[in-house]
Write an enzyme that holds these catalytic residues in place. Structure first.
Site, mmCIF file in Angstrom:
data_model
loop_
_atom_site.group_PDB
_atom_site.id
_atom_site.type_symbol
_atom_site.label_atom_id
_atom_site.label_comp_id
_atom_site.label_asym_id
_atom_site.label_seq_id
_atom_site.Cartn_x
_atom_site.Cartn_y
_atom_site.Cartn_z
ATOM 1 N N LYS A 11 0.845 -1.203 0.000
ATOM 2 C CA LYS A 11 0.000 0.000 0.000
ATOM 3 C C LYS A 11 0.875 1.245 0.000
ATOM 4 O O LYS A 11 2.048 1.203 0.390
ATOM 5 C CB LYS A 11 -0.933 0.037 1.220
ATOM 6 C CG LYS A 11 -0.238 0.022 2.599
ATOM 7 C CD LYS A 11 0.214 1.363 3.121
ATOM 8 C CE LYS A 11 0.901 1.271 4.479
ATOM 9 N NZ LYS A 11 1.723 2.412 4.842
ATOM 10 N N LEU A 101 5.519 0.332 3.307
ATOM 11 C CA LEU A 101 4.577 -0.156 2.287
ATOM 12 C C LEU A 101 3.692 -1.284 2.823
ATOM 13 O O LEU A 101 2.939 -1.902 2.063
ATOM 14 C CB LEU A 101 5.348 -0.654 1.054
ATOM 15 C CG LEU A 101 6.222 0.399 0.346
ATOM 16 C CD1 LEU A 101 7.057 -0.253 -0.755
ATOM 17 C CD2 LEU A 101 5.359 1.516 -0.246
ATOM 18 N N SER A 105 2.495 -6.574 6.984
ATOM 19 C CA SER A 105 1.068 -6.596 7.334
ATOM 20 C C SER A 105 0.265 -7.298 6.253
ATOM 21 O O SER A 105 -0.677 -8.050 6.548
ATOM 22 C CB SER A 105 0.534 -5.160 7.488
ATOM 23 O OG SER A 105 1.192 -4.508 8.542
ATOM 24 N N SER A 106 0.616 -7.066 4.995
ATOM 25 C CA SER A 106 -0.120 -7.694 3.894
ATOM 26 C C SER A 106 0.131 -9.206 3.872
ATOM 27 O O SER A 106 -0.782 -9.987 3.591
ATOM 28 C CB SER A 106 0.301 -7.053 2.566
ATOM 29 O OG SER A 106 -0.664 -7.324 1.584
ATOM 30 N N ASP A 138 -2.261 -1.977 10.464
ATOM 31 C CA ASP A 138 -2.459 -1.901 9.007
ATOM 32 C C ASP A 138 -3.014 -3.196 8.407
ATOM 33 O O ASP A 138 -3.320 -3.246 7.214
ATOM 34 C CB ASP A 138 -1.115 -1.615 8.298
ATOM 35 C CG ASP A 138 -0.670 -0.177 8.473
ATOM 36 O OD1 ASP A 138 -1.488 0.661 8.908
ATOM 37 O OD2 ASP A 138 0.508 0.107 8.166
HETATM 38 O O1 C5P Z 1 0.003 -1.805 14.991
HETATM 39 P P1 C5P Z 1 1.438 -1.946 14.610
HETATM 40 O O2 C5P Z 1 2.079 -3.154 15.240
HETATM 41 O O3 C5P Z 1 1.676 -1.903 13.139
HETATM 42 O O4 C5P Z 1 2.168 -0.671 15.203
HETATM 43 C C1 C5P Z 1 3.563 -0.598 15.318
HETATM 44 C C2 C5P Z 1 3.936 0.573 16.211
HETATM 45 O O5 C5P Z 1 3.653 1.813 15.533
HETATM 46 C C3 C5P Z 1 3.167 0.666 17.517
HETATM 47 O O6 C5P Z 1 3.781 -0.111 18.495
HETATM 48 C C4 C5P Z 1 3.254 2.154 17.833
HETATM 49 O O7 C5P Z 1 4.518 2.472 18.342
HETATM 50 C C5 C5P Z 1 3.166 2.779 16.447
HETATM 51 N N1 C5P Z 1 1.780 3.130 16.070
HETATM 52 C C6 C5P Z 1 1.142 4.197 16.700
HETATM 53 N N2 C5P Z 1 -0.147 4.510 16.358
HETATM 54 C C7 C5P Z 1 -0.797 3.830 15.393
HETATM 55 C C8 C5P Z 1 -0.163 2.758 14.726
HETATM 56 C C9 C5P Z 1 1.130 2.442 15.089
HETATM 57 O O8 C5P Z 1 1.710 4.856 17.581
HETATM 58 N N3 C5P Z 1 -2.043 4.175 15.075
#
Ligand code: C5P
Length: 315
Positions: A11, A101, A105-106, A138
């Site tokens: 993405k 990108l 996650s994808s 994501d």
């Molecule tokens: O959800 P994900 O594991 O992809 O997020 C990775 C890190 O990115 C989180 O631990 C956080 O530090 C940051 N993050 C955030 N706010 C979001 C998404 C991600 O602070 N909405």
């Protein structure tokens, strides 16, 4: 049961606005995310012994329990309550890693969709989206894909009609050695911008509405009206990452030299930067025109179309 192949697209963020900090430590976001035709392939084969194993053509990628594919498989199996289910999984990696990108996650989203089918679980998409949100912010978008507004920490999806974006394409640039940690980028954003964060749900709701009514969404719905009139893209993490990461500065400088792009921005927490074009031909032409500079600066580059859907099964 036969092998199954699942496509996992990357993405780009056409809009990434950091609204504020949430109680759970994440950031409250208002984003417009777009799937693109840069795609990993996940091959799944059933096994009878309950083992979940992953291999990858990129030897640098961890294939243990840290990989989102393995986490997704374990989560789905435990949700199904069938610990005897197993799969041999092989990932052909095309999306660069640590790039902004959403490649990882994808891949996780592809594992959910693919194994739901391989194991004949028949879970509805709504339930897969719920599991996806547990794997990462994501992952729900990557599963559903296309053109979506993403709110909350990224998992609250609103699909968009983007008929006018059907022919659009991107040119992506990323330095192979560069990567940006997403937690670092959000942490740095907090340090620099906390004073301007919004705090009330009413303020968040107002910004969500503004994005729903934005010229950008109108342009994607109705198509490009006239050259030079495409609205600029916004990524709040770009202002945080660009001053600290030389390859982001260099990539943006190269893309800003181009005549034809509709807009130029960094994707997610970077370091991939991209230019948006009306047609794939223009993206390919720009790639060819910049070839010498891309090579001398040591960038990898990709030109591809936008894509109207997320994870999909082959055939
Ligand atoms: O959800 P994900 O594991 O992809 O997020 C990775 C890190 O990115 C989180 O631990 C956080 O530090 C940051 N993050 C955030 N706010 C979001 C998404 C991600 O602070 N909405």
């Amino acid at each position: 049961m036969a092998d199954l192949i699942v496509w996992a697209p990357a993405k780009v963020n056409l809009h990434l606005e950091v609204l504020g900090q949430r109680q759970d430590g994440f950031h409250e976001l208002a984003m417009l995310m777009q799937s693109i035709d840069l795609v990993d392939a996940l091959r799944l084969s059933p096994t009878a012994d309950g083992a979940l194993t992953l291999s990858c053509d990129d030897p640098g990628l961890p294939v243990d329990g840290d990989n989102l594919i393995v986490k997704a498989a374990a989560l789905l199996r435990s949700r199904a309550g069938l610990p005897e289910l197993g799969a041999r999984m092989h990932l052909q990696k095309r999306i660069p890693v640590g790039a902004g990108l959403a490649g990882g996650s994808s891949d996780g989203a592809a594992a959910l969709v693919g194994l739901n089918s391989l194991w004949g679980l028949g879970l509805p998409e709504a339930e897969l989206l719920e599991l996806a949100a547990r794997l990462g912010s994501d992952v729900p978008f990557c599963l559903a894909g296309g053109t979506q507004l993403c709110f909350g920490r990224g998992e609250r999806l609103e699909p968009q009609d983007a008929a006018g974006a059907a022919g659009l394409a991107v040119l992506l640039l990323k330095h192979p050695q560069a990567s940006v940690s997403t937690p670092w980028a959000y942490g740095r954003c907090r340090e620099l911008r906390q004073a301007s964060y919004l705090h009330s749900e009413a303020d968040f709701a107002q910004r969500r509405d503004a994005l729903r009514r934005s010229p950008l969404l109108l342009a994607l719905r109705e198509g490009v009206q006239a050259p030079g009139t495409f609205p600029p893209l916004r990524n709040d993490l770009q202002a945080v990452v660009e001053p600290e990461v030389a390859s982001v500065q260099a990539g943006l400088a190269l893309l800003r030299r181009l005549k034809q792009p509709l807009a130029v921005a960094m994707s997610g927490s970077g370091p991939t930067v991209f230019a948006l074009f009306e047609h794939l031909d223009q993206a390919l032409e720009a790639q060819a025109g910049l070839a010498a500079a891309i090579e001398s600066d040591g960038f990898a580059s990709w030109a591809c179309r936008l894509r109207g859907r997320g994870v999909s099964l082959e055939g």
